[in-house]
Scaffold this active site. Structure first.
Site, mmCIF file in Angstrom:
data_model
loop_
_atom_site.group_PDB
_atom_site.id
_atom_site.type_symbol
_atom_site.label_atom_id
_atom_site.label_comp_id
_atom_site.label_asym_id
_atom_site.label_seq_id
_atom_site.Cartn_x
_atom_site.Cartn_y
_atom_site.Cartn_z
ATOM 1 C CD GLU A 1 30.018 0.515 24.443
ATOM 2 O OE1 GLU A 1 29.865 1.513 24.685
ATOM 3 O OE2 GLU A 1 29.397 -0.418 23.659
ATOM 4 C CD1 TRP B 1 6.073 -1.196 -10.795
ATOM 5 C CD2 TRP B 1 5.465 -0.418 -9.020
ATOM 6 N NE1 TRP B 1 5.479 -2.411 -10.064
ATOM 7 C CE2 TRP B 1 5.427 -1.745 -8.947
ATOM 8 C CE3 TRP B 1 5.435 0.276 -7.601
ATOM 9 C CZ2 TRP B 1 5.016 -2.637 -7.879
ATOM 10 C CZ3 TRP B 1 4.997 -0.457 -6.531
ATOM 11 C CH2 TRP B 1 4.824 -1.872 -6.700
ATOM 12 N NE ARG C 1 8.449 -6.023 -2.505
ATOM 13 C CZ ARG C 1 7.348 -5.091 -2.083
ATOM 14 N NH1 ARG C 1 6.574 -5.368 -1.368
ATOM 15 N NH2 ARG C 1 7.397 -3.978 -2.786
ATOM 16 C CD GLU D 1 6.005 2.911 2.208
ATOM 17 O OE1 GLU D 1 5.306 2.275 0.988
ATOM 18 O OE2 GLU D 1 7.007 2.622 2.399
ATOM 19 N N GLY E 1 -1.443 8.235 1.869
ATOM 20 C CA GLY E 1 -1.824 8.956 0.898
ATOM 21 C C GLY E 1 -1.855 10.396 1.288
#
Length: 385
Positions: A58, A176, A213, A308, A310
């Site tokens: 504002e 990947w 990144r 993240e 396992g």
């Protein structure tokens, strides 16, 4: 000035939300807030909360506006603040500018505001209408509302798996699972969430950086669950801990039980810049007490965590009922392998009707990959590991 014809309050609030999201990754633990000011059917000012410690939306919208704003309408997705903190209260400048009506998306859960901002505006003769796209406004700041209402970080579990449910091959190779577009989006998530957490198994097998990144992005605080203090001194996490805030959660008794050279290791880790956080074990188990850990992270101002980890760490968080959102990336690949890891391990459930179900689900596409995201409401009930 922009002429707006036949626009509804909802239309203006969508503009507000588009502005607010520009503060993602820059304002936490504050909420993302945008503001639009309209007079005589024209947008005369706009702004958003740009960075933590800076002016709120504002004030950013109003402070440099040269228009006569008496009787103007102001749209904001969150109730204006009414207290002095790092910046003056937004109610003050709204009153000074003689705004005639304020449209609010949703009220603020911060006890220092919590309806008081709206009350002050009304006491000064300003009309206030609330609930404009209320659910959308709450959804945008789901992290903020959870942090304010529960006092613990909002936890989003993220994983990438193949079409047959594997996060790696039997050999452990995982680079990947998904394509470049999906991995780029993950960098956006790392920018948005204040912390990123993984287990020691992930560090030992993948030696990740766990940084952001994205160009112009912010590195999350890295949190490693490592009860036995096995993190290698030559890991990327440790070698960069003087540059990126890093916390290793461990338990001295558990480390000693396994014969770790804890005094020497602690000294070397601290010399590298690692923050060591002692966490008790869960009762009658050899795993860290995750509820205690989250509370200590909240005390440090960490309002959100991208998990993240396992399969073991993911299962532990779900079993404890500590996950609020899931991002499941699915790649159109098949790798097979009975021993290949899956994203959630543990004992699992015995009946499908007891499965943890996601609510408010969305399906997004990134290149060839899909991402299914949704909320988890209430306590989950996975069995003990």
């Amino acid at each position: 000035m922009q002429q707006n014809r036949n626009k509804t309050p909802e239309d203006y609030m969508r503009q507000v939300l588009d502005l607010a999201v520009q503060g993602a990754g820059k304002v936490s633990p504050n909420p993302m807030v945008g503001c639009v000011v309209v007079k005589n059917g024209k947008t005369v000012a706009a702004g958003y909360h740009e960075q933590y410690g800076g002016y709120h939306a504002e004030r950013n919208a109003l402070k440099d506006c040269q228009e006569d704003l008496e009787g103007a309408e102001l749209y904001v997705n969150l109730e204006p603040c009414c207290h002095y903190g790092k910046t003056p209260p937004c109610t003050e400048i709204i009153i000074e500018k003689k705004i005639g009506k304020v449209y609010v998306g949703c009220t603020d859960s911060n006890p220092r505001v919590a309806g008081k901002g709206i009350q002050i505006l009304r006491e000064h003769g300003i009309l206030v209408e609330t609930g404009i796209l209320e659910q959308e406004c709450r959804d945008l700041n789901e992290v903020f509302f959870h942090y304010m209402e529960h006092g613990t970080p909002f936890v989003a579990m993220k994983y990438a798996m193949t079409l047959d449910g594997k996060i790696a091959c039997e050999t452990g190779d995982s680079r990947w699972v998904t394509g470049e577009e999906a991995r780029t989006y993950v960098q956006c998530l790392r920018n948005r969430y204040r912390g990123i957490m993984a287990g020691i198994g992930t560090v030992l097998s993948d030696d990740p950086m766990l940084n952001c990144r994205m160009e112009g992005g912010r590195n999350p605080v890295r949190i490693i669950c490592d009860s036995r203090l096995r993190i290698p001194l030559d890991s990327q996490i440790v070698k960069t801990s003087s540059e990126i805030e890093t916390i290793v959660a461990w338990n001295p008794r558990e480390a000693a039980r396994w014969g770790s050279q804890t005094e020497e290791t602690v000294k070397k880790l601290e010399q590298q810049g690692v923050n060591l956080l002692e966490v008790p074990l869960k009762e009658q188990q050899n795993q860290l007490n995750l509820c205690y850990l989250l509370q200590k992270l909240a005390d440090r101002g960490i309002d959100s965590i991208l998990l993240e980890g396992g399969g073991t760490l993911n299962a532990s968080f779900l079993q404890e009922g500590l996950v609020q959102r899931v991002y499941g990336f699915i790649a159109p690949k098949l790798v097979a392998g009975a021993q290949a890891k899956s994203p959630v391990e543990g004992r699992g459930i015995s009946r499908m009707k007891d499965a943890v179900e996601l609510q408010q689900t969305e399906v997004m596409r990134y290149g060839k990959d899909l991402c299914i995201t949704g909320r988890i409401g209430g306590k989950t009930c996975l069995p003990e590991l």
